[in-house]
Scaffold this motif. Sequence first.
Motif, PDB file in Angstrom:
ATOM      1  N   THR A   1       6.432  24.311  -3.155  1.00  0.00           N
ATOM      2  CA  THR A   1       6.892  25.582  -3.748  1.00  0.00           C
ATOM      3  C   THR A   1       6.813  25.505  -5.276  1.00  0.00           C
ATOM      4  O   THR A   1       6.902  26.513  -5.951  1.00  0.00           O
ATOM      5  CB  THR A   1       8.351  25.912  -3.371  1.00  0.00           C
TER       6      THR A   1
ATOM      7  N   VAL B   1       7.521  32.954   6.830  1.00  0.00           N
ATOM      8  CA  VAL B   1       8.710  32.088   6.765  1.00  0.00           C
ATOM      9  C   VAL B   1       9.556  32.196   8.024  1.00  0.00           C
ATOM     10  O   VAL B   1      10.399  31.343   8.289  1.00  0.00           O
ATOM     11  CB  VAL B   1       9.578  32.390   5.514  1.00  0.00           C
TER      12      VAL B   1
ATOM     13  N   LEU C   1      12.627  27.862   3.294  1.00  0.00           N
ATOM     14  CA  LEU C   1      12.052  29.002   2.568  1.00  0.00           C
ATOM     15  C   LEU C   1      12.752  30.306   2.935  1.00  0.00           C
ATOM     16  O   LEU C   1      12.983  31.165   2.089  1.00  0.00           O
ATOM     17  CB  LEU C   1      10.560  29.135   2.898  1.00  0.00           C
TER      18      LEU C   1
ATOM     19  N   ILE D   1       3.727  33.432  -0.721  1.00  0.00           N
ATOM     20  CA  ILE D   1       5.061  33.516  -0.102  1.00  0.00           C
ATOM     21  C   ILE D   1       5.810  34.683  -0.751  1.00  0.00           C
ATOM     22  O   ILE D   1       5.478  35.087  -1.869  1.00  0.00           O
ATOM     23  CB  ILE D   1       5.893  32.211  -0.281  1.00  0.00           C
TER      24      ILE D   1
ATOM     25  N   VAL E   1       2.093  32.911   4.174  1.00  0.00           N
ATOM     26  CA  VAL E   1       3.057  32.018   4.835  1.00  0.00           C
ATOM     27  C   VAL E   1       4.128  32.883   5.493  1.00  0.00           C
ATOM     28  O   VAL E   1       4.808  33.653   4.822  1.00  0.00           O
ATOM     29  CB  VAL E   1       3.704  31.065   3.805  1.00  0.00           C
TER      30      VAL E   1
END
Length: 447
Positions: A410, A31, A369, A69, A29
């Motif tokens: 999350t 961010v 995030l 992440i 991911v």
Amino acid sequence: MRILIAALTLTLALGAQAGSLVFENVRLVDVKDGSVSEPMRVGVVDGFIVDADSIEQPDATVEADGFLIPGLAEMHAHVPQMRAGEQVVHDTLMLWLAHGITTVRGMLGEPGHLTLRQQLANGEVPGPRLVTSGPSFNGSSVSSPEAARRMVLAQHEAGYDLLKLHPGLWPQAFDAIVESADRLGIDYSGHVSVAVGLERVFESSQGTIDHLDGYAQLMVPEDHDRHGTDPGLFGVNLIDGMVADRIPDLARRTTDAGIANVPTQSLVENWATGDVDALMQRDAMRWIPADMAAQWRERVTQLRASYDSSADAERYVELRRRLIRELHEAGAMILAGADSPQILSVPGDAIHHELAIYVDAGLTPAEALATATSNVADYLGEKNRGCLEPGCVADLVLLESNPLEDIDHTRSIQGVMRAGEWFDRGRLDTALEAIAERAGGGTTENL
Ligand SMILES: [Zn+2]
């Protein structure tokens, strides 16, 4: 999701950072641009991300089938004082880690936290990396500008990462802190003392404003009878006079001043508008000892007494959410912080609540995030954190579901990596069960 550990070496089992691991079939991911990669392999060697193809025979393999992440940060944390006992301190650190928090900024430090910071860095104590302030600068601890200078020097020499500002400072003392801290190059962050005021803070190099402190005073027009009166905690006494049309100017001035904000909005919403019974019955409360839970409930009752009506409390919360959105849109940095453990903010759990609020306030999931990952790295001037490229520190969270689709994803944590040390779901659950047991598991039902 199935997680398969192919070959867990003794080094990894002992929690050392040495060794290599490959995540198979994982989506990264981003961010910063809000994108997700195709499924790929990610390697980790000795605590850093590497190109997986460069590892011939990894010590361990994680069949991930999920989303990776960067590790999250709690930028307004309260590491318990060491006198609370080692177990309490270690349990709190584990709560953060088990919720994907790999960096905490301790906002009320003490000498024992310097030792703890080192133990966490060595991997002797499992938990997030600790960035710590020293003891607080406030109306009682700082008696004069001279005392302020001495205290800045002493904390800088002791090796604290930043200075914590609390309420009650006079402008002369604040100016002395600013002058000494700027000369030594140490960050100073936290509250905005009433006598100091936000205008003076805008002129300084203060790192972060925490709790959105000081803004409420400048949201009350000069001709309103609340103007210049005692603001109470974070401006709660000023709700009647606060107007939204002051927000764009304040957001622009914050951006120009280069000051970041750590809103701790979830904390404020817990005590202002939260459904206390529902909050008390959340699953996360099983990690909180009954006496602490009882204190939290008591504190909420006290704080609610300061509102004239629940409509006032809702207006207050909405104005603060709008301030968060407009600060963000104006380009002022937002850093995720939830003030845990404090009034219904459970360590770790609270950051997920905080991120969800940022999305409700108008940030995209990727932007939310970033407040807990890449923004933190930018703020701390660290190029190899808050990122997922080769060379980045392997502080990572493996999620089952895509957090860009729903920020609550999350919470779908399958494992956490801290500087190369892998904590899979089973290991995290074992630790969490033990914490719940020590907390007296489930006793909050009786409160
Ligand atoms: Zn705090």
